[in-house]
Design an enzyme around this catalytic site. Structure first.
Site, mmCIF file in Angstrom:
data_model
loop_
_atom_site.group_PDB
_atom_site.id
_atom_site.type_symbol
_atom_site.label_atom_id
_atom_site.label_comp_id
_atom_site.label_asym_id
_atom_site.label_seq_id
_atom_site.Cartn_x
_atom_site.Cartn_y
_atom_site.Cartn_z
ATOM 1 N N ARG A 23 29.340 38.469 39.826
ATOM 2 C CA ARG A 23 28.168 39.267 39.191
ATOM 3 C C ARG A 23 27.017 39.076 39.851
ATOM 4 N NH1 ARG A 23 28.994 40.765 33.249
ATOM 5 N NH2 ARG A 23 31.204 41.648 33.463
ATOM 6 N N ARG A 27 21.428 41.511 36.357
ATOM 7 C CA ARG A 27 20.199 41.569 35.581
ATOM 8 C C ARG A 27 19.304 40.361 36.029
ATOM 9 N NH1 ARG A 27 23.332 42.549 30.002
ATOM 10 N NH2 ARG A 27 24.710 41.113 30.950
ATOM 11 N N ARG A 36 17.348 49.734 37.140
ATOM 12 C CA ARG A 36 18.161 49.967 35.826
ATOM 13 C C ARG A 36 17.337 50.828 34.834
ATOM 14 N NH1 ARG A 36 19.023 46.598 31.410
ATOM 15 N NH2 ARG A 36 21.068 46.816 30.366
ATOM 16 N N ASP A 73 32.081 48.649 37.798
ATOM 17 C CA ASP A 73 32.877 47.957 36.735
ATOM 18 C C ASP A 73 34.356 48.155 36.829
ATOM 19 O OD1 ASP A 73 31.590 46.443 34.373
ATOM 20 O OD2 ASP A 73 33.413 47.383 33.744
ATOM 21 N N TYR A 149 41.014 46.217 26.749
ATOM 22 C CA TYR A 149 39.901 47.260 26.510
ATOM 23 C C TYR A 149 40.565 48.669 25.986
ATOM 24 C CZ TYR A 149 36.394 43.888 28.219
ATOM 25 O OH TYR A 149 35.488 42.792 28.306
HETATM 26 O O1 CP3 Z 1 30.254 40.646 40.264
HETATM 27 C C1 CP3 Z 1 29.437 41.917 40.623
HETATM 28 O O2 CP3 Z 1 28.149 41.693 40.824
HETATM 29 C C2 CP3 Z 1 30.131 43.201 40.970
HETATM 30 C C3 CP3 Z 1 30.116 44.259 40.050
HETATM 31 C C4 CP3 Z 1 30.821 43.807 38.561
HETATM 32 C C5 CP3 Z 1 30.162 44.157 37.202
HETATM 33 N N1 CP3 Z 1 31.039 43.958 36.130
HETATM 34 C C6 CP3 Z 1 29.021 44.787 37.064
HETATM 35 C C7 CP3 Z 1 28.339 44.867 35.659
HETATM 36 C C8 CP3 Z 1 32.077 43.331 38.173
HETATM 37 C C9 CP3 Z 1 33.291 42.775 39.332
HETATM 38 C C10 CP3 Z 1 32.378 43.430 37.057
HETATM 39 C C11 CP3 Z 1 33.654 42.900 36.215
HETATM 40 C C12 CP3 Z 1 33.879 43.001 34.728
HETATM 41 N N2 CP3 Z 1 33.450 43.907 34.102
HETATM 42 C C13 CP3 Z 1 34.484 42.115 34.160
HETATM 43 C C14 CP3 Z 1 35.708 40.957 34.737
HETATM 44 C C15 CP3 Z 1 34.774 39.857 35.126
HETATM 45 C C16 CP3 Z 1 34.322 39.035 34.020
HETATM 46 O O3 CP3 Z 1 33.040 38.752 33.987
HETATM 47 O O4 CP3 Z 1 34.955 38.501 33.528
HETATM 48 C C17 CP3 Z 1 34.691 42.687 32.937
HETATM 49 C C18 CP3 Z 1 35.459 41.982 31.637
HETATM 50 C C19 CP3 Z 1 33.825 43.700 32.636
HETATM 51 C C20 CP3 Z 1 33.385 44.603 31.505
HETATM 52 C C21 CP3 Z 1 32.023 44.345 31.292
HETATM 53 N N3 CP3 Z 1 31.262 45.072 32.063
HETATM 54 C C22 CP3 Z 1 31.593 43.879 30.145
HETATM 55 C C23 CP3 Z 1 31.912 42.984 29.194
HETATM 56 C C24 CP3 Z 1 29.847 44.096 30.432
HETATM 57 C C25 CP3 Z 1 28.874 43.787 29.333
HETATM 58 C C26 CP3 Z 1 28.630 42.248 29.477
HETATM 59 C C27 CP3 Z 1 27.141 41.807 29.439
HETATM 60 O O5 CP3 Z 1 26.749 41.051 29.804
HETATM 61 O O6 CP3 Z 1 26.513 42.853 28.754
HETATM 62 C C28 CP3 Z 1 29.726 44.943 31.307
HETATM 63 C C29 CP3 Z 1 28.573 45.429 31.990
HETATM 64 C C30 CP3 Z 1 28.167 45.033 33.360
HETATM 65 N N4 CP3 Z 1 28.979 45.236 34.641
HETATM 66 C C31 CP3 Z 1 27.168 44.565 34.074
HETATM 67 C C32 CP3 Z 1 27.156 44.409 35.252
HETATM 68 C C33 CP3 Z 1 25.867 44.162 36.386
HETATM 69 C C34 CP3 Z 1 25.689 44.376 33.086
HETATM 70 C C35 CP3 Z 1 25.093 45.883 32.915
HETATM 71 C C36 CP3 Z 1 23.705 45.903 32.466
HETATM 72 O O7 CP3 Z 1 23.502 45.518 31.549
HETATM 73 O O8 CP3 Z 1 22.794 46.150 33.464
#
Ligand code: CP3
Length: 341
Positions: A23, A27, A36, A73, A149
């Site tokens: 990640r 943010r 964003r 994502d 999901y």
């Molecule tokens: O690692 C990286 O920087 C690459 C990008 C990446 C994102 N999501 C960007 C993202 C990767 C590899 C993921 C994987 C992902 N997404 C997983 C598996 C890894 C883990 O963390 O367990 C899962 C379960 C998701 C599903 C997902 N996407 C969730 C549950 C959320 C919301 C979480 C939250 O903190 O609000 C996201 C959104 C998301 N994916 C964000 C980012 C940068 C946040 C978006 C934002 O609010 O700007």
């Protein structure tokens, strides 16, 4: 010069232990928040190749990590398979339409991996600007985690719907997993053909399953994806990461190169099981990043444990949104400095 990250994936000698953070594009970076705010919507950011490329490169510029990970994502692929996706503040991802029967599975689009072309475009743009010594990691979710999901519709604490399927309709669930596996394999292959230097499969919810069910419903599919990729691209490292399954590690084998170790699993424990058959990636507790002292303590300890062994530094799960950038930089610098040979 070769890529340090790729060399480490294959267990070759490197000048120091390479480091990146799960990640890392997100943010906690003010430059991410700026984009964003302008775009307004996370999904629109992932669908725009120029913006996705720019965000992917931000942590490389800011932190000098050894690998970039594609900004996207794991839920874009199921979205392109036909389930409209939205993100709600305070809830996270939501699929309003979910999978509950055979018809739902049959109607999933088998050309999703082609429709998701914005990802391949982003990869090509990233590769133009990424310094040659850095690697680009492409990724997907694991079929199990993506399917949770698709069945639950959102993040879940109990996984009641999909686990009910595990025990009452296993054949139906396997059908879904096979379809997602097929799309995921093609998706990752196209990411590689577009320029990704390595690929990683994220299985965030593997730990929701008891041991035998984990291997049957999650690991076997990840293993199959890894094998298909290695058959075509033996020179591209494959990283598998399942969260919450440290105690099942003794059953994990297959044709891949790197195992992600989560922060619940002591590195020493993982090393004892995998020896140097694979490179271990991980695994600092991400919350330690709030304190430089706590960060230093863990980096020293992990470096000590992994000294002389196949290792890539990372966090044991994703970085939290309000970590000071300065502390993230401290972590990255320290990992390199302490392991320099
Ligand atoms: O690692 C990286 O920087 C690459 C990008 C990446 C994102 N999501 C960007 C993202 C990767 C590899 C993921 C994987 C992902 N997404 C997983 C598996 C890894 C883990 O963390 O367990 C899962 C379960 C998701 C599903 C997902 N996407 C969730 C549950 C959320 C919301 C979480 C939250 O903190 O609000 C996201 C959104 C998301 N994916 C964000 C980012 C940068 C946040 C978006 C934002 O609010 O700007």
């Amino acid at each position: 010069m070769g890529k340090i990250f790729i060399d480490a994936c294959f267990g070759k000698e490197t000048p120091y232990t390479p480091v990146w953070m799960m990640r890392q594009a997100g943010r906690y970076l003010p430059e991410y928040m700026e984009i964003r705010k302008k775009v307004g919507n996370f999904l629109d950011m992932t669908k725009n190749p120029e913006i996705a490329a720019e965000i992917t490169l931000q942590p490389v510029r800011r932190l000098d990590v050894d690998a970039a990970i594609l900004f996207s994502d794991i839920l874009n692929l199921p979205m392109e398979m036909g389930l409209p996706l939205r993100f709600e503040k305070g809830v996270g991802p939501i699929f309003d339409k979910t999978i509950s029967n055979e018809n739902d599975i049959v109607s999933l689009d088998e050309n999703a991996y082609e429709k998701i072309s914005y990802v391949y475009e982003a990869i090509k743009l990233i590769k133009k600007d990424l310094p040659k010594e850095k690697a680009l990691i492409g990724f997907s979710g694991s079929p199990w985690t993506v399917s949770t999901y698709m069945v639950e519709g959102r993040g879940s604490k109990q996984y009641a719907k999909i686990k009910k399927m595990v025990y009452t309709q296993p054949k139906l669930l396997h059908k879904l997993l096979e379809k997602v596996t097929n799309q995921t394999t093609k998706y990752l292959l196209k990411q590689i053909e577009s320029g990704a230097d390595a690929v990683m499969v994220f299985d965030s919810w593997g730990g929701a399953l008891e041991r035998d069910k984990f291997f049957e419903f999650s690991w076997n599919y990840m293993r199959e994806i890894a094998r298909s990729i290695k058959q075509k691209h033996s020179d591209v490292p494959v990283i598998l990461f399942s969260k919450g399954v440290g105690l099942y590690m003794d059953g994990m084998d297959g044709e891949f190169d790197v195992v992600g170790v989560d922060w619940n699993t002591p590195m020493e424990y993982a090393l004892n099981i995998f020896k140097d058959n694979y490179t271990l990636q991980g695994n600092m507790e991400p919350t330690r990043l709030y304190s430089k002292d706590a960060t230093k303590e863990a980096v020293i300890q992990i470096a000590e444990t992994m000294k002389g062994h196949r290792h890539i530094f990372n966090l044991g799960h994703g970085i939290l949104p309000d970590v000071p950038v300065e502390n993230a930089k401290y972590f990255v610098d320290l990992c390199k400095e302490i392991t320099r040979r």
